[in-house]
Write an enzyme that holds these catalytic residues in place. Structure first.
Site, PDB file in Angstrom:
ATOM      1  N   LYS A  55       0.812  -1.215   0.000  1.00 29.96           N
ATOM      2  CA  LYS A  55       0.000   0.000   0.000  1.00 29.96           C
ATOM      3  C   LYS A  55       0.850   1.272   0.000  1.00 29.96           C
ATOM      4  CE  LYS A  55      -4.136  -2.147   1.787  1.00 29.96           C
ATOM      5  NZ  LYS A  55      -3.690  -3.554   1.924  1.00 29.96           N
TER       6      LYS A  55
HETATM    7  C1  LIG Z   1      -4.370  -4.567   1.354  1.00 34.02           C
HETATM    8  C2  LIG Z   1      -3.615  -5.815   1.162  1.00 34.02           C
HETATM    9  C3  LIG Z   1      -4.056  -6.793   0.268  1.00 34.02           C
HETATM   10  C4  LIG Z   1      -5.339  -6.656  -0.513  1.00 34.02           C
HETATM   11  O1  LIG Z   1      -5.323  -5.630  -1.459  1.00 34.02           O
HETATM   12  P1  LIG Z   1      -6.698  -5.058  -2.026  1.00 34.02           P
HETATM   13  O2  LIG Z   1      -6.329  -3.924  -2.883  1.00 34.02           O
HETATM   14  O3  LIG Z   1      -7.505  -4.642  -0.832  1.00 34.02           O
HETATM   15  O4  LIG Z   1      -7.350  -6.171  -2.766  1.00 34.02           O
HETATM   16  C5  LIG Z   1      -3.274  -7.929   0.109  1.00 34.02           C
HETATM   17  N1  LIG Z   1      -2.143  -8.101   0.833  1.00 34.02           N
HETATM   18  C6  LIG Z   1      -1.693  -7.184   1.688  1.00 34.02           C
HETATM   19  C7  LIG Z   1      -0.470  -7.445   2.452  1.00 34.02           C
HETATM   20  C8  LIG Z   1      -2.405  -6.003   1.879  1.00 34.02           C
HETATM   21  O5  LIG Z   1      -1.963  -5.094   2.748  1.00 34.02           O
END
Ligand SMILES: *Cc1c(COP(=O)(O)O)cnc(C)c1O
Length: 481
Positions: free
Chosen positions: A106
């Site tokens: 993120k």
């Molecule tokens: C947020 C997250 C996901 C999922 O991503 P989305 O965009 O919500 O589908 C998968 N793995 C990790 C480690 C995350 O932080």
């Protein structure tokens, strides 16, 4: 460029306003009226930051100075050369998205979003402060806090489910520094926290408030758009490694929660990148697997706590964008979302399901399955991956075994294994000892991979945000900020 709500084409904004607003006033998500012409071959020639600049300038043209915003967002923040490297592990490429300031994928988006928001605020001559409200299943919160801390004109408040995140994730958030940040635990699960935030937006709509509300969740197009870059970057890395030629299709397997990451892959494809199948990988919370296999989305089921908490989600917000982009039918999307709200489920028309299944494939694995994969990948290739990535690896393997599709495959690696050391240690056959921080050191001794700096320093940091509230107290809490 015009964006409108997924639920009503008459609710329109330019890209800067769409970023400032986050969610449309009817509860829909902003989508581009039509995608711009995009020179995807030229985009592939630049560095990761050049790619981000090209993509974001094309999608958010009302936000000025994009090269400068990208430079500010990423320079010096990532521990990896060129931000998001793709490494070769066995037959797959692994797209490592976790080298940013909080060791989660993120970061790629949340380093960028504050730059987009402040530039949009300035471009629109906005005077009041922006309050970013975010519900987190673990990783968004910290990445957003780090991205927004001490950004002028913006405050941020993060809610996380009490007991629903790992010890390391909690420590990352409660030790957050910065003069404009608030962090609070909510008694409930992630969906309670996310629903609480959505309700606050609804309750505050149209009211005169000291702060203008916005969101850092992937419902915001300014959060989603920066994620498109790494699909291009990975494609380019495969070309440079001689694994594909320009024009070959690549399959991507994405550990999925809110459907944001995988939707960015779909947008990359719509911009021209030769993407083959998009594999949607889930954990035991397999609502998306069922949906993609049957066409029925049914959230009426228990939410399980798993070793991959960032995917513990029953309502995947960004799926709404896919439904719109595939049908361009706002009335259909509005009616499906109303069904979801009122009845807890919906079924898409046959033709839409066929379109989805032509481009998406889905699978899930439980904690035990993810542990097996982590063990096997470590034993066979000496590579340590985290439980989220492991669910992706499992889906990718199953896909190849079941379909024989031999196009190049990239598994997106969404978190550093050091964020989940206990689950990783057990999976690779070690007995975890001590607390989460001891376990990080233990994992480091065994794997020989350095602990990311931001995580290594956590143990001795002061806890600043230790409040816990009920889910019905969130509005009051926010109004007091
Ligand atoms: C947020 C997250 C996901 C999922 O991503 P989305 O965009 O919500 O589908 C998968 N793995 C990790 C480690 C995350 O932080």
């Amino acid at each position: 460029m015009i964006y409108h709500s997924t639920r009503s084409k008459t609710i329109c904004r330019d890209s800067a306003d769409a970023v400032l607003e986050g969610l449309a006033s009817d509860g829909g998500l902003y989508v581009p009226e039509r995608l711009p012409e995009f020179d995807w071959k030229k985009c592939l020639q630049g560095s990761a930051m050049d790619m981000a600049t090209d993509i974001l300038s094309a999608l958010l043209p009302e936000i000025p100075d994009m090269p400068e915003l990208v430079r500010r967002a990423y320079t010096g923040k990532f521990a990896a050369q060129d931000l998001t490297p793709t490494v070769s592990v066995g037959n797959f490429g692994v797209l490592e998205l976790f080298h940013g300031p909080t060791s989660a994928f993120k970061d790629v988006a949340l380093c960028m979003l504050p730059q987009l928001l402040t530039a949009a605020r300035t471009a629109k001559g906005m005077k009041e402060n922006i309050l970013i409200l975010t519900a987190t299943s673990g990783d968004t919160g910290k990445a957003a806090l780090e991205g927004f801390k001490d950004v002028e004109g913006i405050k941020i408040c993060v809610f996380y489910p009490d007991g629903g995140v790992s010890q390391v994730q909690r420590a990352q958030m409660v030790t957050q520094e910065g003069s404009n940040v608030t962090v609070c635990a909510v008694r409930g699960n992630f969906d309670d926290a996310q629903t609480g935030v959505k309700n606050i937006f609804a309750a505050c709509r149209g009211k005169e408030l000291p702060n203008s509300l916005s969101s850092a969740n992937s419902i915001n197009i300014g959060r989603l758009a920066p994620q498109i870059m790494y699909y291009f970057k990975s494609y380019r890395d495969l070309m440079d490694a001689g694994k594909i030629k320009l024009g070959d299709e690549v399959n991507f397997c994405v550990p999925t929660g809110n459907f944001g990451d995988i939707l960015a892959g779909y947008l990359a494809k719509k911009l021209g990148l030769p993407v083959g199948m998009l594999l949607c990988a889930s954990n035991a919370n397999n609502v998306l697997t069922d949906f993609i296999r049957t066409g029925t989305y049914d959230r009426k089921r228990p939410l399980y706590k798993t070793t991959s908490p960032s995917m513990d989600i029953l309502v995947s917000s960004n799926l709404e964008r896919l439904l719109y982009l595939m049908t361009e039918d706002d009335a259909l999307v509005a009616s499906l979302m109303e069904k979801l709200n009122k009845e807890g489920s919906y079924t898409v028309p046959e033709s839409l399901l066929a379109d989805i299944q032509a481009q998406f494939w889905a699978d899930y694995c439980d904690d035990e399955g993810a542990a097996k994969v982590m063990g096997k990948v470590f034993k066979e290739y000496g590579y340590v991956c985290d439980p989220h990535t492991a669910s992706g690896w499992a889906a990718a393997e199953n896909y190849v075994n079941q379909t024989g599709d031999n196009r190049a495959m990239v598994v997106l690696s969404t978190a550093s294994p050091y964020k989940f050391p206990e689950a990783v240690l057990k999976a690779i056959g070690e007995e975890p000892a001590g607390d989460g921080f001891d376990q990080m050191e233990q994992l480091c001794r065994i794997s020989g991979v350095d602990i990311p700096k931001n995580l290594a320093g956590l143990r001795t940091k002061e806890e600043r945000h230790t409040g816990v509230i009920g889910k019905d107290e969130m509005l009051e809490f926010v109004l007091g900020l």
